[in-house]
Design an enzyme around this catalytic site. Structure first.
Site, PDB file in Angstrom:
ATOM      1  N   SER A 150       0.840  -1.185   0.000  1.00 44.00           N
ATOM      2  CA  SER A 150       0.000   0.000   0.000  1.00 44.00           C
ATOM      3  C   SER A 150       0.879   1.240   0.000  1.00 44.00           C
ATOM      4  O   SER A 150       1.698   1.399  -0.900  1.00 44.00           O
ATOM      5  CB  SER A 150      -0.964  -0.049   1.193  1.00 44.00           C
ATOM      6  OG  SER A 150      -1.978   0.922   1.074  1.00 44.00           O
ATOM      7  N   GLU A 154      -9.136  -5.296  -4.789  1.00 44.23           N
ATOM      8  CA  GLU A 154      -8.583  -4.125  -4.100  1.00 44.23           C
ATOM      9  C   GLU A 154      -9.670  -3.092  -3.794  1.00 44.23           C
ATOM     10  O   GLU A 154      -9.688  -2.466  -2.733  1.00 44.23           O
ATOM     11  CB  GLU A 154      -7.495  -3.468  -4.953  1.00 44.23           C
ATOM     12  CG  GLU A 154      -6.274  -4.323  -5.229  1.00 44.23           C
ATOM     13  CD  GLU A 154      -5.272  -4.325  -4.100  1.00 44.23           C
ATOM     14  OE1 GLU A 154      -5.523  -3.655  -3.072  1.00 44.23           O
ATOM     15  OE2 GLU A 154      -4.241  -5.012  -4.230  1.00 44.23           O
ATOM     16  N   HIS A 191      -7.818  -5.375  -0.386  1.00 44.64           N
ATOM     17  CA  HIS A 191      -6.558  -4.729  -0.057  1.00 44.64           C
ATOM     18  C   HIS A 191      -6.060  -5.233   1.295  1.00 44.64           C
ATOM     19  O   HIS A 191      -6.845  -5.421   2.227  1.00 44.64           O
ATOM     20  CB  HIS A 191      -6.803  -3.219  -0.005  1.00 44.64           C
ATOM     21  CG  HIS A 191      -5.579  -2.371   0.043  1.00 44.64           C
ATOM     22  ND1 HIS A 191      -4.696  -2.273  -1.001  1.00 44.64           N
ATOM     23  CD2 HIS A 191      -5.103  -1.538   1.010  1.00 44.64           C
ATOM     24  CE1 HIS A 191      -3.748  -1.419  -0.700  1.00 44.64           C
ATOM     25  NE2 HIS A 191      -3.956  -0.965   0.531  1.00 44.64           N
TER      26      HIS A 191
END
Length: 569
Positions: A216, A337, A467
């Site tokens: 990330s 995601e 995610h």
């Protein structure tokens, strides 16, 4: 309640401190002096924690680029406990002791490693939206990776670095630009890498065999290091691992548009703490009590800018000009995601007009033609939306066109940049005669959490392979120590087998620049990403890993790469 691995470490620390002479405590001589570390005999490891790489960013050093730690200490410095984590917000600060004196690294090495051993080095850069995070976060406990590396016969050293986040690390305004104090957090990372380069050999590491890695915001950071200094990395790293993020995707504001972006935030902060109207409001902020400034920064999300220094231009322009570091790459993304709560536009998309507004507001503002193209590429067909493969279900409690928006945002921020980046590295030709490029590997993580919840990321449906869902598999923390805040893998053996496969593939890449030397069963050979046509991904699932051609949703992902400049990335 402390996670068990912290309790264990504290127990060992207590025994080490109470030993009569501490004669078994590991000692390492760095450029600044001798460090006494912590021995973990049950793990076969030695830890050196809270080691400073910069002068404490306190007082007049607050809100400035980091200053190298040049002080030398007499005698032996204790390195058996972590420093505070840098002041952070938004949930990922949970369980962390916070403060300003946080510019340190934590080092984990195999027991008995010594100067001259030349072990490969993994450097972890935490994520958290540039708003929170810390090397002390138990979700990033590297002890299990180092332990597994020894079992594999591919020993590595792991280093976790701290960097400033939120307003402390990314405050941007006319004042910070004038003072040369933009992108502070990225400069923290670079200085930590320079410290590692200068000192890691004393711990048994090889400064020429460093892999930087992150997820990330950590992966965005890794991407920015790839394009910083026109791609001249100075030998600070030979490889990069990018999990759910690259330099391409997140919008980057520039100095020219500060008045419409971050300047109002700066002005709000200075008013809140009584610094507005001062001749030097930035200097005034350096004198504000920590607790007061902490609260003033708390409401705001601040991320890196194109500052003309660390980032000389948009990353897409650096890629177009070939000004990108020549290193090996392992990069990937998670199928769904866009279901992360902070990515997916939950509760806002019900009609086509809502989706048009979403698209038109991206980057510097997409023109009508781009909006029309994207509306066509992302039709209102829930069977094509995110989470993918969920058929006609709309998850309409999040908005009738939620899945459409989640696909758009996940692709723009994560997936398109991953495909563009791996394709770029696989097809580049460097040096006389088209010298062979460095190894490139790509993956798609396609496994939902065992209980359908991803703490702090996606706690309500839909979640799926969202995610951050891969993190617990990569770090492969033992189930006895992976509850609470440490992103539990789950109770099922197949999940732990996947964690074993993934973590050891990552270790093999750090050691050999090839993830195939993992020594586990149940994985096909992971092919290098092709330099002609679509490359191939390793797809990770608990019911069996497989290799796929990387042509998944080719048309929409290709389109984003044609409008990088408009997206300000």
């Amino acid at each position: 309640m402390l996670p068990l691995w912290i309790v264990s470490a504290l127990s060992y620390a207590t025994r080490a401190v109470s030993s009569a002479a501490g004669q078994h405590d590991p000692l390492v001589r760095t450029k600044n002096g001798t460090l006494r570390g912590l021995s973990l005999p049950a793990f076969g490891e030695e830890l050196f924690l809270g080691v400073p790489f910069a002068e404490p960013p306190l007082g007049n050093l607050r809100l400035r680029h980091p200053v190298p730690y040049r002080s030398a200490w007499d005698g032996v410095r204790d390195a058996t406990s972590r420093s505070v984590s840098c002041a952070g917000y938004a949930g990922f600060d949970q369980g962390l002791a916070l403060g300003e004196d946080c510019l340190t690294v934590d080092i984990v090495r195999p027991a008995g490693a010594a100067a001259g051993d030349g072990l490969p080095v993994l450097v972890w850069i935490y994520g958290g939206g540039f708003t929170a995070g810390g090397s002390a976060d138990p979700r990033y406990n590297t002890s299990y990776l180092v332990n597994a590396s020894v079992e594999m016969g591919k020993p590595i050293i792991a280093v976790s670095l701290n960097y400033r986040v939120g307003g402390w690390g990314f405050l941007a305004s006319r004042e910070t630009v004038s003072a040369g104090a933009s992108n502070i957090g990225l400069f923290d990372q670079r200085l930590a890498l320079e410290w590692i380069h200068e000192n890691i050999a004393a711990f048994g590491g090889d400064p020429s065999r460093v892999t930087i890695a992150g997820e990330s915001a950590g992966a965005f950071s890794v991407g920015y290091h790839l394009v910083s200094r026109d791609g001249k990395s100075g030998g600070l790293f030979r490889a990069a691992i990018l999990q759910s993020g690259t330099a391409l995707g997140p919008a980057l504001h520039s100095v020219a548009d500060l008045d419409d972006t971050y300047q109002p935030i700066y002005d709000n902060v200075t008013r809140a703490v009584g610094c507005a109207g001062r001749d030097d409001s930035l200097q005034c902020l350096r004198d504000v009590p920590y607790e007061v400034l902490f609260r003033a920064f708390e409401p705001f999300v601040l991320t890196p800018i194109v500052d003309g220094d660390f980032l000389a231009r948009l990353p897409s322009e650096s890629f177009a000009r070939g000004l990108v570091a020549d290193v090996a790459i392992l990069a990937g993304s998670n199928t769904d995601e866009g279901t992360a709560t902070f990515f997916g536009p939950r509760g806002t998309l019900n009609r086509d007009a809502d989706v048009r507004r979403l698209l038109a507001g991206m980057g510097s503002g997409l023109d009508d033609a781009a909006v029309r193209d994207l509306m066509r590429l992302y039709p209102d067909n829930p069977s094509l939306g995110c989470p993918f493969g969920t058929g006609p279900e709309r998850f309409a409690e999040n908005g009738r066109q939620y899945k459409r928006g989640a696909a758009i945002v996940g692709d723009e921020v994560i997936h398109a940049g991953r495909r563009w980046t791996t394709t770029y590295f696989a097809t580049r030709h460097l040096g006389p005669g088209g010298r062979r490029r460095k190894p490139v590997y790509s993956y798609r993580f396609d496994q939902p959490p065992w209980d359908g919840v991803e703490p702090l990321v996606a706690t309500t449906a839909p979640v799926f392979a969202t995610h951050y869902a891969e993190i617990c598999f990569v770090f492969a923390i033992d189930p006895a120590a992976s509850r609470n805040l440490s992103n539990w893998i789950g109770p099922y053996p197949a999940y732990h087998q996947l964690a074993r496969q993934m973590s050891r593939a990552w270790i093999a890449f750090v050691h050999d620049l090839d993830p195939n030397g993992h020594g586990t069963e149940g994985m096909p050979r992971w092919p290098e990403y092709s330099s002609c046509g679509a490359g191939e991904n390793m797809v990770f699932r608990v019911d069996g890993n497989f290799v796929e051609k990387d042509d998944w949703r080719a048309a929409p992902l290709r389109y984003w790469g044609g409008i990088w400049e408009a997206l300000k990335t």
